[in-house]
Design a protein around this motif. Structure first.
Motif, PDB file in Angstrom:
ATOM      1  N   THR A 173     -27.364  49.771  86.632  1.00  0.00           N
ATOM      2  CA  THR A 173     -27.333  50.663  87.786  1.00  0.00           C
ATOM      3  C   THR A 173     -28.707  51.302  87.944  1.00  0.00           C
ATOM      4  O   THR A 173     -29.222  51.928  87.010  1.00  0.00           O
ATOM      5  CB  THR A 173     -26.273  51.772  87.608  1.00  0.00           C
ATOM      6  N   ASP A 174     -29.317  51.163  89.110  1.00  0.00           N
ATOM      7  CA  ASP A 174     -30.621  51.770  89.355  1.00  0.00           C
ATOM      8  C   ASP A 174     -30.493  53.292  89.403  1.00  0.00           C
ATOM      9  O   ASP A 174     -29.556  53.836  89.985  1.00  0.00           O
ATOM     10  CB  ASP A 174     -31.206  51.280  90.680  1.00  0.00           C
ATOM     11  N   SER A 175     -31.437  53.967  88.770  1.00  0.00           N
ATOM     12  CA  SER A 175     -31.453  55.424  88.805  1.00  0.00           C
ATOM     13  C   SER A 175     -32.904  55.870  88.868  1.00  0.00           C
ATOM     14  O   SER A 175     -33.823  55.062  89.067  1.00  0.00           O
ATOM     15  CB  SER A 175     -30.736  55.995  87.582  1.00  0.00           C
ATOM     16  N   TRP A 176     -33.126  57.188  88.693  1.00  0.00           N
ATOM     17  CA  TRP A 176     -34.463  57.738  88.865  1.00  0.00           C
ATOM     18  C   TRP A 176     -35.423  57.374  87.743  1.00  0.00           C
ATOM     19  O   TRP A 176     -36.617  57.659  87.822  1.00  0.00           O
ATOM     20  CB  TRP A 176     -34.386  59.254  89.025  1.00  0.00           C
ATOM     21  N   ALA A 226     -36.173  54.369  87.130  1.00  0.00           N
ATOM     22  CA  ALA A 226     -36.680  53.044  87.485  1.00  0.00           C
ATOM     23  C   ALA A 226     -38.199  52.912  87.432  1.00  0.00           C
ATOM     24  O   ALA A 226     -38.709  51.861  87.020  1.00  0.00           O
ATOM     25  CB  ALA A 226     -36.160  52.646  88.870  1.00  0.00           C
ATOM     26  N   PRO A 227     -38.989  53.927  87.818  1.00  0.00           N
ATOM     27  CA  PRO A 227     -40.444  53.751  87.765  1.00  0.00           C
ATOM     28  C   PRO A 227     -41.015  53.656  86.353  1.00  0.00           C
ATOM     29  O   PRO A 227     -42.160  53.236  86.178  1.00  0.00           O
ATOM     30  CB  PRO A 227     -40.978  55.008  88.477  1.00  0.00           C
ATOM     31  N   ARG A 229     -36.863  53.555  81.162  1.00  0.00           N
ATOM     32  CA  ARG A 229     -36.077  53.525  82.395  1.00  0.00           C
ATOM     33  C   ARG A 229     -34.576  53.569  82.110  1.00  0.00           C
ATOM     34  O   ARG A 229     -33.790  53.890  82.991  1.00  0.00           O
ATOM     35  CB  ARG A 229     -36.429  52.280  83.215  1.00  0.00           C
ATOM     36  N   PHE A 230     -34.184  53.268  80.863  1.00  0.00           N
ATOM     37  CA  PHE A 230     -32.774  53.330  80.479  1.00  0.00           C
ATOM     38  C   PHE A 230     -32.345  54.736  80.064  1.00  0.00           C
ATOM     39  O   PHE A 230     -31.152  54.995  79.896  1.00  0.00           O
ATOM     40  CB  PHE A 230     -32.493  52.361  79.325  1.00  0.00           C
TER      41      PHE A 230
END
Length: 380
Positions: free
Chosen positions: A235-238, A240-241, A247-248
């Motif tokens: 699931t993409d979340s904030w 991601a960058p 990012r996890f």
């Protein structure tokens, strides 16, 4: 009865299936509850500071697993870790993914779907229950082809409690140009260095809620090499960058208190039992339990010789019982109701088995209790 003072388990039940859902010590549950109360006291502050706290917990867990924190991501369970790799890895069209007929059912289905999406195919390697470590490796050597792009292999199999030589399999796969994903769902805690024992595997996933006794929803994905940068949360979340694995660390408003409390479970086992002593005791107890139940059911131990897991063992059931997945669940519920024992009944290749697990709270008397009642239960 066993001493369950450190565990919230119902003392009127014999808990002989640690391998499926684990058991969490009170100290870790208390820590998790305190964290939940902190979260609810000030959700705004909690979630803004959560990624940093997850990063610290991740570093602690990675250190315990003897792997670099920068190669380690936290995921909800081993199946989620496998799905993460499969969703991120580009499988060449026309290639094949090699699995075995011991693969966990959910993982096998996930592999088949991922291969179909990529225009690849899945090939299943049959490994006899009686195969030794050397014979298992030889089976992989014969099965690998230039078309094999990925090997997905269990370190310790779920339904059949086999201990596969994944380091040797990894060497063979890499020599053939294939990547390797090791499903170590049962390995952390049962093996002293599960990731190291996987050799140079590209990806390793393992649950911490099983033998490590962490709160459920805690697992690890270890990735080494250039493919790690291509791994993304399901699931993409904030987060991601950020690069892998940071990012996890940011998963929106999901309750991640299990991840933060997990180090308390590891510390509890070390301080109360000692990890080395715990592993040795579990292995010895599982071997004794297998002998007790094999004798009680007049089963043939040669059927399940080969490469058994340290703290999980198989006992063949009488012919005609638990011949498929659904029948195994029906029988498991019957055994629970009649004997007061929670067990794992598995089915593999049309054959039913009693899968025994042993952990620090189990005793020989637990398995003797089951052995006294199981023959009549199966005949009822």
């Amino acid at each position: 009865m066993p001493d369950l003072s450190h565990w919230p388990l119902d003392p009127s039940v014999r808990h002989l299936n640690h391998g499926s859902f684990g058991a969490v010590p009170r100290v870790a549950l208390e820590r998790q509850q305190a964290l939940r109360e902190e979260m609810e006291t000030n959700p705004d502050d909690w979630f803004r500071r959560l990624p940093e706290r997850v990063g610290r917990a991740r570093a602690t867990l990675a250190r315990w697993l003897r792997v670099p924190a920068e190669a380690t991501a936290l995921v909800p369970n081993a199946s989620a870790g496998v799905s993460t790799v499969l969703s991120s890895l580009a499988l060449p069209r026309g290639s094949e993914v090699l699995v075995t007929d011991h693969a966990y059912g959910a993982v096998a289905m996930g592999v088949a779907r991922a291969a179909a999406r990529a225009g690849a195919r899945t090939r299943t390697l049959h490994i006899p229950l009686t195969a030794t470590a050397e014979e298992i490796a030889a089976g992989f050597a014969d099965a690998l082809t230039p078309a094999t792009s990925l090997v997905v292999v269990d370190q310790i199999t779920s339904a059949t409690a086999r201990h596969f030589p994944v380091a040797a399999i990894t060497r063979l796969a890499h020599s053939a140009g294939a990547k390797v994903l090791v499903d170590g769902a049962h390995a952390a805690g049962m093996l002293p260095d599960p990731v190291g024992a996987a050799g140079s595997a590209d990806f390793w996933v393992g649950n911490l809620h099983k033998w490590c006794c962490a709160p459920r929803g805690t697992a690890v994905l270890v990735a080494r090499g250039p493919d790690a940068s291509d791994l993304w949360p399901l699931t993409d979340s904030w987060g991601a960058p950020h690069p892998f694995p940071r990012r996890f660390d940011e998963q929106g408003t999901i309750d991640l208190t299990a991840w933060l409390a997990a180090p308390w479970a590891l510390e509890f086992i070390e301080e109360t039992y000692g990890w080395d002593a715990a592993r040795a005791g579990m292995t010895k107890l599982a071997e004794m339990a297998q002998g007790i139940l094999t004798d009680a059911l007049r089963a043939d131990p040669a059927e399940v010789a080969g490469a058994p897991a340290p703290a999980m063992r198989l006992v063949p059931l009488p012919a005609g019982l638990a011949t498929d997945h659904e029948a195994s669940h029906v029988l498991q519920r019957h055994i629970s109701a009649v004997t007061g024992c929670e067990t794992a009944i598995t089915s593999w290749d049309g054959r039913g088995f009693l899968r025994l697990s042993a952990h620090v709270y189990n005793t020989v008397a637990d398995y003797e209790h089951l052995a006294e009642r199981l023959p009549d239960c199966l005949n009822a």
